[in-house]
Scaffold this motif. Sequence first.
Motif, short mmCIF file in Angstrom:
data_model
loop_
_atom_site.label_atom_id
_atom_site.label_comp_id
_atom_site.label_asym_id
_atom_site.label_seq_id
_atom_site.Cartn_x
_atom_site.Cartn_y
_atom_site.Cartn_z
N ALA A 26 0.61 -1.16 0.08
CA ALA A 26 -0.07 -0.16 -0.01
C ALA A 26 0.81 1.22 0.07
N ILE A 27 1.93 1.20 0.48
CA ILE A 27 2.85 2.40 0.77
C ILE A 27 3.54 2.67 -0.61
N ARG A 28 3.80 1.73 -1.38
CA ARG A 28 4.36 2.05 -2.76
C ARG A 28 3.17 2.15 -3.75
N LEU A 29 2.30 1.58 -3.63
CA LEU A 29 1.00 2.13 -4.49
C LEU A 29 0.50 3.51 -4.34
N LYS A 30 0.58 3.88 -2.83
CA LYS A 30 -0.03 5.24 -2.71
C LYS A 30 0.68 6.31 -2.91
N LEU A 31 2.05 6.09 -2.45
CA LEU A 31 3.15 7.21 -2.49
C LEU A 31 3.86 7.21 -3.79
N LYS A 32 3.89 6.12 -4.45
CA LYS A 32 4.53 6.02 -5.63
C LYS A 32 6.09 6.05 -5.70
N HIS A 33 6.80 7.17 -4.96
CA HIS A 33 7.93 7.20 -4.53
C HIS A 33 8.59 7.38 -3.23
N PRO A 34 8.20 6.18 -2.38
CA PRO A 34 8.23 6.14 -1.06
C PRO A 34 10.17 6.37 -0.41
N MET A 35 11.00 5.80 -1.40
CA MET A 35 12.26 5.90 -1.05
C MET A 35 12.82 7.36 -0.98
N ILE A 36 12.26 8.18 -2.01
CA ILE A 36 12.62 9.68 -1.98
C ILE A 36 12.06 10.09 -0.86
N LEU A 37 10.62 9.84 -0.70
CA LEU A 37 10.05 10.62 0.93
C LEU A 37 10.85 9.98 1.94
N GLY A 38 11.26 9.07 1.83
CA GLY A 38 12.20 8.23 3.25
C GLY A 38 13.47 9.17 3.46
N VAL A 39 14.07 9.61 2.30
CA VAL A 39 15.27 10.34 2.22
C VAL A 39 14.82 11.79 2.77
N LYS A 40 13.74 12.35 2.44
CA LYS A 40 13.24 13.78 2.89
C LYS A 40 12.83 13.62 4.33
N VAL A 41 12.19 12.46 5.01
CA VAL A 41 11.89 12.43 6.41
C VAL A 41 13.24 11.90 7.21
N TRP A 42 14.21 11.29 6.65
CA TRP A 42 15.46 10.98 7.26
C TRP A 42 16.47 12.28 7.46
N ALA A 43 16.33 13.08 6.40
CA ALA A 43 17.07 14.38 6.22
C ALA A 43 16.74 15.28 7.35
N LEU A 44 15.22 15.47 7.26
CA LEU A 44 14.59 16.38 8.40
C LEU A 44 14.81 15.92 9.63
N ALA A 45 14.69 14.60 9.99
CA ALA A 45 14.96 13.85 11.14
C ALA A 45 16.42 14.41 11.95
N HIS A 46 17.33 14.37 11.13
CA HIS A 46 18.75 14.47 11.08
C HIS A 46 19.06 15.95 11.51
N LEU A 47 18.43 16.82 10.71
CA LEU A 47 18.47 18.39 10.96
C LEU A 47 18.20 18.72 12.22
N LEU A 48 16.96 18.01 12.79
CA LEU A 48 16.19 18.33 14.22
C LEU A 48 17.27 17.97 15.34
N SER A 49 18.01 16.85 15.15
CA SER A 49 18.65 16.37 16.06
C SER A 49 20.00 16.62 15.93
N ASN A 50 20.74 17.31 15.07
CA ASN A 50 22.04 17.48 15.03
C ASN A 50 22.24 19.15 14.71
N GLY A 51 23.06 19.85 15.69
CA GLY A 51 22.94 21.01 15.51
C GLY A 51 24.45 21.88 15.09
N THR A 52 25.03 20.86 14.41
CA THR A 52 26.58 21.29 13.87
C THR A 52 26.31 21.61 12.46
N LEU A 53 27.41 22.45 11.95
CA LEU A 53 27.56 23.18 10.61
C LEU A 53 27.87 21.80 9.55
N VAL A 54 28.64 21.09 9.80
CA VAL A 54 28.74 19.85 8.97
C VAL A 54 27.56 18.95 8.65
N ASN A 55 26.58 18.95 9.84
CA ASN A 55 25.43 18.19 9.74
C ASN A 55 24.28 18.96 9.09
#
Length: 194
Positions: free
Chosen positions: A97-126
């Motif tokens: 259902a995730i693939r059929l509904k979202l079409k591109h779940p891997m790209i959405l996963g990268v978005k969510v992963w990146a946002l999560a890491h931006l919230l939890s890491n406060g350094t310039l390199v991150n």
Amino acid sequence: MALFLIGLIIFLASHSCRIFAESWRNQMIDRIGEVKWKGLYTIVSLIGFVIMVIGYGQARQSTVVLWQPNIALIYIALVLNLVAFIFLAGSSPSNNAIRLKLKHPMILGVKVWALAHLLSNGTLVNLILFGAFLIWAVLDFRSARKRPVHLPEQAQVSTKATVITIAAGVILWVVFIFGLHQYLIGVSPLAQLS
């Protein structure tokens, strides 16, 4: 920092052909063949990835702290990473259902992963690393929505495939959070909670 930036640029540029140079990519595939193109793409991506990882490790040793994330952001990041792993698992099989509904779940996963890491890491390199991945994922998702999605004709949602997909995402998340992140990255996501 320079080595990290070079690797990041090579890695993301190699993954951006379909965003910025779709016609050039198609011409190259027609000229050299799909197998050779995928081989070249893989080599360039791996080179960029290795340089980025080595450079990130070096840059992380002397990076600038921009902010200190509070405990609530750490918990939010953990939950967002769970969602990211489920989206990642949702990219296959094609009848979940995730693939059929979202079409591109891997790209959405990268978005969510990146946002999560931006919230939890406060350094310039991150900020640079995860900000770049978030921008790339937004652009790639927009580009991917314009392309045809290759799913089986008349694909129907399989409850079994969906349950397996979600379970696989949860298991991957647990393995990563409780050990693999520490092993691969050298930092435990749970360390900030103590």
